[in-house]
Design a protein around this motif. Structure first.
Motif: not given
Length: 109
Positions: A6-14
């Motif tokens: 249900l949660t979209p995957p995020t591609d930002t890696k900090i």
């Protein structure tokens, strides 16, 4: 029901980089928590020593002695872990500071 994410995957890696200041702040926080747990351990042990067990049943005495030892031991373990983390962070901060100073010295030459 389907197993949909249900949660979209995020591609930002900090990725946070370590710095001597962050290491020093972490060491102070961890050292403070270690000292607080050490003070709590001393207070608990003193409280247990001031209030002896009032029972004639040997099983009750053995179980309560084991529980008291376990409580003091767990708090001592937490205190020791926070102390070791504080020492490690302090050493990492010194290492990073030395690396930064050596980079500056080599870039000046």
């Amino acid at each position: 029901m389907s197993d949909q994410n249900l949660t979209p995957p995020t591609d930002t890696k900090i990725q946070a980089t370590a710095s001597p200041l962050r290491c020093l702040i972490g060491a102070v926080i961890s050292g403070g928590m270690g000292y607080a747990l050490y003070s709590l351990m001393i207070a608990i042990a003193t409280n247990f020593a001031a209030k002896p067990l009032h029972s004639i049943n040997p099983l009750v005495i053995k179980i309560s002695s084991a529980v008291r030892t376990l409580v003091v031991g767990v708090v001592a373990l937490g205190s020791g872990i926070f102390g070791i983390v504080a020492i490690g962070l302090l050493a990492l901060g010194v290492q990073l500071l030395m690396q930064q100073l050596s980079k500056q010295k080599s870039s000046e030459n």
